[in-house]
Design a protein around this motif. Structure first.
Motif, PDB file in Angstrom:
ATOM      1  N   GLU A  52       0.831  -1.202   0.000  1.00 39.29           N
ATOM      2  CA  GLU A  52       0.000   0.000   0.000  1.00 39.29           C
ATOM      3  C   GLU A  52       0.865   1.251   0.000  1.00 39.29           C
ATOM      4  O   GLU A  52       0.586   2.216  -0.735  1.00 39.29           O
ATOM      5  CB  GLU A  52      -0.926   0.006   1.208  1.00 39.29           C
ATOM      6  CG  GLU A  52      -1.828   1.230   1.263  1.00 39.29           C
ATOM      7  CD  GLU A  52      -2.791   1.217   2.438  1.00 39.29           C
ATOM      8  OE1 GLU A  52      -3.756   1.987   2.416  1.00 39.29           O
ATOM      9  OE2 GLU A  52      -2.563   0.424   3.385  1.00 39.29           O
ATOM     10  N   SER A  53       1.924   1.261   0.798  1.00 40.03           N
ATOM     11  CA  SER A  53       2.820   2.412   0.851  1.00 40.03           C
ATOM     12  C   SER A  53       3.477   2.646  -0.503  1.00 40.03           C
ATOM     13  O   SER A  53       3.597   3.787  -0.960  1.00 40.03           O
ATOM     14  CB  SER A  53       3.883   2.182   1.927  1.00 40.03           C
ATOM     15  OG  SER A  53       4.825   3.233   1.944  1.00 40.03           O
ATOM     16  N   GLN A  58       1.014   4.231  -2.904  1.00 38.99           N
ATOM     17  CA  GLN A  58       0.804   5.638  -2.578  1.00 38.99           C
ATOM     18  C   GLN A  58       1.947   6.498  -3.090  1.00 38.99           C
ATOM     19  O   GLN A  58       1.750   7.625  -3.543  1.00 38.99           O
ATOM     20  CB  GLN A  58       0.665   5.817  -1.058  1.00 38.99           C
ATOM     21  CG  GLN A  58      -0.628   5.287  -0.476  1.00 38.99           C
ATOM     22  CD  GLN A  58      -1.830   6.112  -0.912  1.00 38.99           C
ATOM     23  OE1 GLN A  58      -1.729   7.306  -1.111  1.00 38.99           O
ATOM     24  NE2 GLN A  58      -2.969   5.454  -1.076  1.00 38.99           N
ATOM     25  N   ASP A 110      -4.938   2.688  -7.160  1.00 34.89           N
ATOM     26  CA  ASP A 110      -5.689   2.419  -5.944  1.00 34.89           C
ATOM     27  C   ASP A 110      -5.315   1.057  -5.370  1.00 34.89           C
ATOM     28  O   ASP A 110      -5.135   0.080  -6.111  1.00 34.89           O
ATOM     29  CB  ASP A 110      -7.197   2.453  -6.221  1.00 34.89           C
ATOM     30  CG  ASP A 110      -7.672   3.835  -6.640  1.00 34.89           C
ATOM     31  OD1 ASP A 110      -7.213   4.819  -6.041  1.00 34.89           O
ATOM     32  OD2 ASP A 110      -8.485   3.918  -7.580  1.00 34.89           O
TER      33      ASP A 110
END
Length: 209
Positions: A85-86, A89, A99
């Motif tokens: 996820e990091s 981002q 996403d």
């Protein structure tokens, strides 16, 4: 015999280090380069500086980790889902939106397997940035018992799998890495219809750390 064993160890270590540099450091620096170009085109150089600085710092940490034969610090500290996820981002920006979705509980894997899976996602996302011309991408991790499913999808230009040319080398590398950790991979794409990569891997669930 000791010298021969040492030489054989170094011989097997070189390809691993090369893969670490390509899938880890090179992918982050490629993202930094694209952020710089996007900032120059859109005239938002000052606003983009913190993001670019963070990407370069990530690359520096990756190099330190590789030099000590360690996984990325964030992966070790927070686990696969948080690390992926990091990364998503950090690399999204400009005209590309990526996403991240997490479904269920992600099983724990051996450290080397988690590192390989992280690198696989990095390479798949980097391919979106460099080759797809996409405006939207999705990375989804889905845990179900001891099974992990990874989906990486984009709305880009797609390709004909029968005429991959140079791009086929990267996809072959993904297939090889997935196979080495006991997983399966399916790649779906056609011209004008984007690309979707499905990966499944099972693991003996490890106790929580």
């Amino acid at each position: 015999h000791l010298l021969e064993a040492q030489l054989n160890g170094e011989k097997s270590e070189r390809p691993r280090t090369a893969r670490e540099l390509h899938d880890g450091v090179a992918s982050v620096l490629s993202a930094a380069k694209i952020s710089i170009l996007n900032a120059a085109v859109t005239g938002r150089e000052k606003k983009a500086l913190p993001e670019i600085g963070e990407l370069i710092e990530v690359a520096v940490r990756e190099i330190r980790s590789i030099s000590h034969n360690l996984a990325p610090e964030f992966l070790l500290r927070e686990g696969l889902a948080c690390a992926v996820e990091s990364f998503c981002q950090r690399v999204k920006g400009g005209e590309l939106s990526i996403d991240f979705y997490l479904i269920g509980d992600i099983p724990r894997f051996e450290r080397s397997v988690e590192l390989t899976l992280y690198r696989i996602v990095q390479e798949a996302v980097t391919n979106i940035i460099k080759h797809s011309g996409a405006t939207e991408g999705i990375v989804q991790l889905e845990g179900n018992g001891n099974m992990l499913r990874i989906t990486v999808e984009d709305n880009g230009i797609g390709f004909n799998k029968n005429t991959l040319s140079g791009k086929g080398l990267g996809l072959s590398g993904l297939t090889c890495r997935v196979s080495k950790v006991g997983g399966t991979i399916e790649i779906r794409s056609s011209p004008g219809n984007g690309t979707t990569i499905y990966i499944e891997i099972g693991a003996t669930v490890l106790p929580s750390l």
